[in-house]
Scaffold this motif. Structure first.
Motif, mmCIF file in Angstrom:
data_model
loop_
_atom_site.group_PDB
_atom_site.id
_atom_site.type_symbol
_atom_site.label_atom_id
_atom_site.label_comp_id
_atom_site.label_asym_id
_atom_site.label_seq_id
_atom_site.Cartn_x
_atom_site.Cartn_y
_atom_site.Cartn_z
ATOM 1 N N PHE A 1 55.596 32.852 52.024
ATOM 2 C CA PHE A 1 54.989 32.982 50.587
ATOM 3 C C PHE A 1 53.454 33.012 50.657
ATOM 4 C CE2 PHE A 1 59.027 30.764 49.947
ATOM 5 C CZ PHE A 1 59.494 31.295 48.726
ATOM 6 N N VAL A 2 52.783 32.667 51.498
ATOM 7 C CA VAL A 2 51.166 33.072 51.536
ATOM 8 C C VAL A 2 51.262 34.552 51.568
ATOM 9 C CG1 VAL A 2 49.367 33.307 53.102
ATOM 10 C CG2 VAL A 2 50.643 31.256 52.991
ATOM 11 N N PHE A 3 51.941 35.459 52.256
ATOM 12 C CA PHE A 3 51.839 36.733 52.327
ATOM 13 C C PHE A 3 52.527 37.373 50.826
ATOM 14 C CE2 PHE A 3 51.282 36.651 56.741
ATOM 15 C CZ PHE A 3 50.102 37.505 56.930
ATOM 16 N N LEU A 4 53.466 36.733 50.282
ATOM 17 C CA LEU A 4 54.082 37.163 49.049
ATOM 18 C C LEU A 4 53.152 37.283 48.099
ATOM 19 C CD1 LEU A 4 56.636 38.234 47.503
ATOM 20 C CD2 LEU A 4 57.204 35.666 47.303
ATOM 21 N N TYR A 5 52.526 35.828 47.855
ATOM 22 C CA TYR A 5 51.679 35.581 46.657
ATOM 23 C C TYR A 5 50.421 36.300 46.667
ATOM 24 C CZ TYR A 5 54.652 31.593 45.276
ATOM 25 O OH TYR A 5 55.677 31.010 44.879
ATOM 26 N N THR A 6 49.818 36.613 48.353
ATOM 27 C CA THR A 6 48.496 37.511 48.346
ATOM 28 C C THR A 6 48.745 38.810 47.830
ATOM 29 O OG1 THR A 6 47.922 36.067 50.251
ATOM 30 C CG2 THR A 6 46.910 38.151 50.152
ATOM 31 N N SER A 7 50.031 39.439 48.228
ATOM 32 C CA SER A 7 50.377 40.667 47.804
ATOM 33 C C SER A 7 50.593 40.643 46.110
ATOM 34 C CB SER A 7 51.669 41.099 48.409
ATOM 35 O OG SER A 7 52.791 40.602 47.875
ATOM 36 N N PHE A 8 51.011 39.655 45.557
ATOM 37 C CA PHE A 8 51.034 39.593 44.101
ATOM 38 C C PHE A 8 49.632 39.468 43.654
ATOM 39 C CE2 PHE A 8 55.556 37.484 43.639
ATOM 40 C CZ PHE A 8 55.983 38.663 44.057
ATOM 41 N N LEU A 9 48.587 38.488 44.152
ATOM 42 C CA LEU A 9 47.301 38.641 43.664
ATOM 43 C C LEU A 9 46.758 40.044 43.855
ATOM 44 C CD1 LEU A 9 46.369 35.122 44.978
ATOM 45 C CD2 LEU A 9 46.381 35.949 42.479
ATOM 46 N N ILE A 10 46.715 40.812 45.025
ATOM 47 C CA ILE A 10 46.009 41.924 45.231
ATOM 48 C C ILE A 10 46.689 42.926 44.100
ATOM 49 C CG2 ILE A 10 45.628 43.785 46.750
ATOM 50 C CD1 ILE A 10 45.644 41.711 48.853
ATOM 51 N N GLY A 11 47.954 43.073 43.963
ATOM 52 C CA GLY A 11 48.427 44.049 42.968
ATOM 53 C C GLY A 11 48.058 43.645 41.665
ATOM 54 N N ASP A 12 48.146 42.479 40.991
ATOM 55 C CA ASP A 12 47.736 42.120 39.741
ATOM 56 C C ASP A 12 46.224 42.203 39.530
ATOM 57 O OD1 ASP A 12 50.066 41.522 39.035
ATOM 58 O OD2 ASP A 12 50.076 39.369 38.991
ATOM 59 N N THR A 13 45.431 42.224 40.280
ATOM 60 C CA THR A 13 44.091 42.523 40.295
ATOM 61 C C THR A 13 43.287 43.780 40.647
ATOM 62 O OG1 THR A 13 43.617 41.294 42.363
ATOM 63 C CG2 THR A 13 43.689 40.144 40.326
ATOM 64 N N ALA A 14 43.463 44.045 42.056
ATOM 65 C CA ALA A 14 42.791 45.360 42.605
ATOM 66 C C ALA A 14 43.553 46.412 42.211
ATOM 67 C CB ALA A 14 42.754 45.297 44.089
ATOM 68 N N ILE A 15 45.229 46.525 42.370
ATOM 69 C CA ILE A 15 45.776 47.648 41.942
ATOM 70 C C ILE A 15 45.703 47.982 40.423
ATOM 71 C CG2 ILE A 15 48.181 48.854 42.044
ATOM 72 C CD1 ILE A 15 46.798 48.616 44.797
ATOM 73 N N VAL A 16 45.876 47.068 39.656
ATOM 74 C CA VAL A 16 45.696 47.386 38.275
ATOM 75 C C VAL A 16 44.363 47.622 38.117
ATOM 76 C CG1 VAL A 16 45.654 45.917 36.163
ATOM 77 C CG2 VAL A 16 47.477 45.622 37.734
ATOM 78 N N TYR A 17 43.305 47.187 38.378
ATOM 79 C CA TYR A 17 41.808 47.666 38.254
ATOM 80 C C TYR A 17 41.612 49.078 38.728
ATOM 81 C CZ TYR A 17 36.941 48.188 38.172
ATOM 82 O OH TYR A 17 35.492 48.715 37.953
ATOM 83 N N LEU A 18 42.305 49.426 39.704
ATOM 84 C CA LEU A 18 42.318 50.686 40.271
ATOM 85 C C LEU A 18 42.975 51.901 39.186
ATOM 86 C CD1 LEU A 18 42.588 50.696 44.046
ATOM 87 C CD2 LEU A 18 40.675 51.461 42.537
ATOM 88 N N GLN A 19 44.130 51.453 38.662
ATOM 89 C CA GLN A 19 44.994 52.323 38.001
ATOM 90 C C GLN A 19 44.380 52.457 36.600
ATOM 91 O OE1 GLN A 19 48.665 50.211 38.130
ATOM 92 N NE2 GLN A 19 49.156 51.521 40.119
ATOM 93 N N ASP A 20 43.987 51.456 36.059
ATOM 94 C CA ASP A 20 43.612 51.368 34.665
ATOM 95 C C ASP A 20 41.981 51.541 34.390
ATOM 96 O OD1 ASP A 20 43.630 51.041 31.872
ATOM 97 O OD2 ASP A 20 43.629 49.030 31.859
ATOM 98 N N GLY A 21 41.097 51.120 35.332
ATOM 99 C CA GLY A 21 39.728 51.343 35.401
ATOM 100 C C GLY A 21 39.152 52.456 36.030
ATOM 101 N N VAL A 22 39.807 52.997 36.915
ATOM 102 C CA VAL A 22 39.097 54.236 37.808
ATOM 103 C C VAL A 22 39.956 55.180 37.539
ATOM 104 C CG1 VAL A 22 38.337 54.676 39.912
ATOM 105 C CG2 VAL A 22 38.287 52.269 39.475
ATOM 106 N N SER A 23 41.165 55.315 38.177
ATOM 107 C CA SER A 23 42.089 56.397 37.861
ATOM 108 C C SER A 23 43.554 55.938 37.973
ATOM 109 C CB SER A 23 41.578 57.543 38.914
ATOM 110 O OG SER A 23 42.427 58.642 39.162
ATOM 111 N N TRP A 24 44.448 56.609 37.084
ATOM 112 C CA TRP A 24 45.609 56.378 37.513
ATOM 113 C C TRP A 24 46.209 56.854 38.585
ATOM 114 C CZ3 TRP A 24 48.386 52.570 35.009
ATOM 115 C CH2 TRP A 24 47.955 52.084 33.731
ATOM 116 N N ALA A 25 45.825 58.228 39.058
ATOM 117 C CA ALA A 25 46.170 58.992 40.206
ATOM 118 C C ALA A 25 45.800 58.083 41.671
ATOM 119 C CB ALA A 25 45.811 60.426 40.026
#
Length: 569
Positions: free
Chosen positions: A188-212
């Motif tokens: 659950f530590v790794f699961l929630y960590t992956s969720f947090l990174i996905g919901d923040t860093a990945i979303v920011y890269l896609q929407d704020g920098v470049s979808w590609a």
């Protein structure tokens, strides 16, 4: 039923006496954790980040109308929680979890290849539109949409092969319940960590920098996860599939129907394959609830003719079952009313998740002068609240409850509290939206402008999301613990899937609810500034309040497998 003070999320386990070594003793153990946890981290951040941001991708890059985008995103979220159940059944019954996980990982890689291509190649998207999701915008061609939906379909299928099976594979690497407990904590530590990174860093890269770029990072993460999983293959225990327990349940129904007219006055019941028999009043006889199913274990004249040489009877003929098989089906059917009470709860959360992203798009997301919160990241507040409040409940609230009441809260009591908190979350969501619409109405004519941003901070949405997250910290682990304790041992994999199945039902039926609201009311137009989303939340608050009453009835009427553990609601 009494609960320990340990985290309820880690209850799915077996006793030290039940745990049995599997496979080669040189395989398994803690050497497998880096491979399993690393692959889970990469898959989790890619899948969760993309699913959280899919709604925004549809609106901004494919000019999909906002409510339609929310509906599509909710169907995808539902599939990401439903298909893992099918993956678990396939691995348990036919293939084993390792081949299914590998296939799922490879399919996820293909999914992100298509996502990356759709974002990188302009020919795979409709022309940009200054004001997305308006009538003047061009929508995607059939070919463009085919590529997009193929990527979404592959993402759901791939997730079906990995999500539950990775947890099962990890737990099976250990023989003692203590090590399994520790693994689940790390899981659950790794699961929630992956969720947090996905919901923040990945979303920011896609929407704020470049979808590609964002999808490219997801592709690299899933490729790395697959390679890491393969690198540890020689260390894993890979037990063979045990066959389907669901066929046994079907045999009970068929056998009971076939003996529907048999006389049960002085019936004898088949207890086990060792040939043991019990009469209707003797020890080992089936329980009196759902009596019709008892006929499946009732020995008739034709069953006597099925005796095997050692004195046992063939139970695979779809005519005669053991008493235990009958009781297993009764346990499953007995849980269903309590489980059904969670569907409406999940619907309310599913609708809120979809609508609150649209609210975020219509609010001021600026933090300082240089940073803007991605709309798709706002739902991470629910996860943060879940993570933050769980240790507080575990270390403070539940021990205090135990001192006052003499026993810790039962699983159903925690679920009931979660229902109450979720009602409060719907009320808070309605109040926040009413305030936002009030500001829109004060600025005359503002509601007519599509894409107009309300001068109200998006941080107001943290309030309802945090309340709903606290509710999830109560009812989600409570449900997991309840199903695991009440389900028969042969159906433990199904037990751990029942709570995620509720989430899937919530997203699926949430789309139906929104569609009905759009058809019969003017509350959800394409421009939410012209609608009454607050009324949607008020309606949900009323519905989940009524549903809470239904839950109380089901909880009071439920008969526990272990009556000594019963705690009245």
């Amino acid at each position: 039923m009494a609960e320990t003070e340990s985290s309820p999320i880690t209850h799915p386990k077996q006793s030290d006496q039940e745990a049995q070594p599997m496979g080669d003793t040189k395989q398994g153990g803690w050497i497998t954790l880096p491979f399993i946890a690393g692959s889970m981290l990469g898959l989790g951040l890619a899948i969760n980040g993309t699913s959280s941001n899919l709604q925004i991708y549809l609106i901004k890059e494919y000019n999909v109308e906002s409510i339609d985008a929310a509906q599509i995103a909710n169907i995808v979220r539902g599939s990401l929680n439903f298909l893992p159940l099918a993956g678990a059944i396939l691995s348990d019954s036919y293939f084993g979890y390792f081949p299914v996980i590998l296939a799922g990982g490879a399919i996820n890689v293909l999914a992100f290849v298509l996502f990356t291509l759709s974002a990188a190649l302009p020919s795979l998207r409709p022309p940009p539109c200054p004001t997305p999701s308006t009538a003047a915008c061009k929508h995607g061609t059939p070919g463009q949409l085919a590529v997009l939906y193929a990527a979404v379909l592959l993402l759901a299928i791939g997730t079906g092969g990995t999500r539950f099976n990775v947890a099962t594979m990890g737990a099976d690497q250990f023989s003692s319940s203590r090590d399994q407990d520790t693994f689940f904590n790390w899981y659950f530590v790794f699961l929630y960590t992956s969720f947090l990174i996905g919901d923040t860093a990945i979303v920011y890269l896609q929407d704020g920098v470049s979808w590609a770029l964002g999808f490219g990072v997801c592709l690299a993460a899933t490729g790395f996860s697959l390679a890491l999983l393969l690198a540890g293959a020689r260390y894993y225990r890979k037990p063979a599939p045990k066959g389907s327990p669901y066929a046994e349940l079907a045999r009970v129904v068929v056998a009971a129907v076939r003996k529907g007219r048999a006389d049960v006055g002085s019936a004898r019941y088949y207890v086990g394959d060792d040939g043991s028999i019990a009469d209707s009043a003797g020890e080992g006889a089936p329980s009196k609830r759902l009596r019709f199913l008892n006929r499946a274990a009732m020995i008739t004249a034709s069953d006597n003719a099925m005796e095997t040489p050692p004195g046992g009877r063939r139970t695979g003929s779809w005519r005669l079952c053991t008493v235990q098989q009958v009781e297993d089906l009764k346990s499953l059917l007995g849980v269903l009313p309590v489980w059904s009470a969670g569907i409406t709860l999940s619907v309310s959360i599913g609708v809120m998740i979809g609508m609150i992203v649209l609210q975020a798009l219509a609010m001021d997301r600026s933090i300082g002068d240089h940073f803007k919160i991605p709309a798709g990241s706002i739902t991470v507040c629910t996860l943060v609240a879940f993570i933050a409040v769980t240790p507080f409940l575990d270390r403070v609230v539940f021990p205090l409850w135990r001192r006052i009441a003499g026993t810790p809260p039962s699983a159903l009591q925690r679920v009931g509290l979660g229902h109450v908190v979720n009602i409060a979350g719907m009320v808070v969501a309605a109040l926040v939206e009413r305030r936002r619409l009030g500001i829109v109405r004060e600025l005359h004519g503002a509601e007519e402008a599509t894409g107009w941003v309300t001068p109200m901070s998006v941080l107001w949405l943290v309030l309802p999301l945090a309340v709903v997250g606290i509710g999830e910290a109560l009812h989600f682990p409570g449900n997991m613990a309840f199903y695991y304790m009440e389900f028969p041992k042969s159906l433990r994999s199904l037990a751990t899937a029942m709570a995620p199945l509720l989430i899937a039902m919530g997203f699926y039926l949430g789309t139906v609810y929104v569609d009905v609201v759009r058809r019969v009311t003017p509350w959800l137009p394409g421009n939410i500034n012209q609608g009454r989303l607050d009324n949607v939340y008020w309606t949900l608050a009323v519905v989940v309040t009524i549903n809470f009453g239904y839950f109380l009835v089901c909880a009071r009427r439920y008969k526990y497998q272990d009556q000594s553990s019963k705690i009245t609601m």
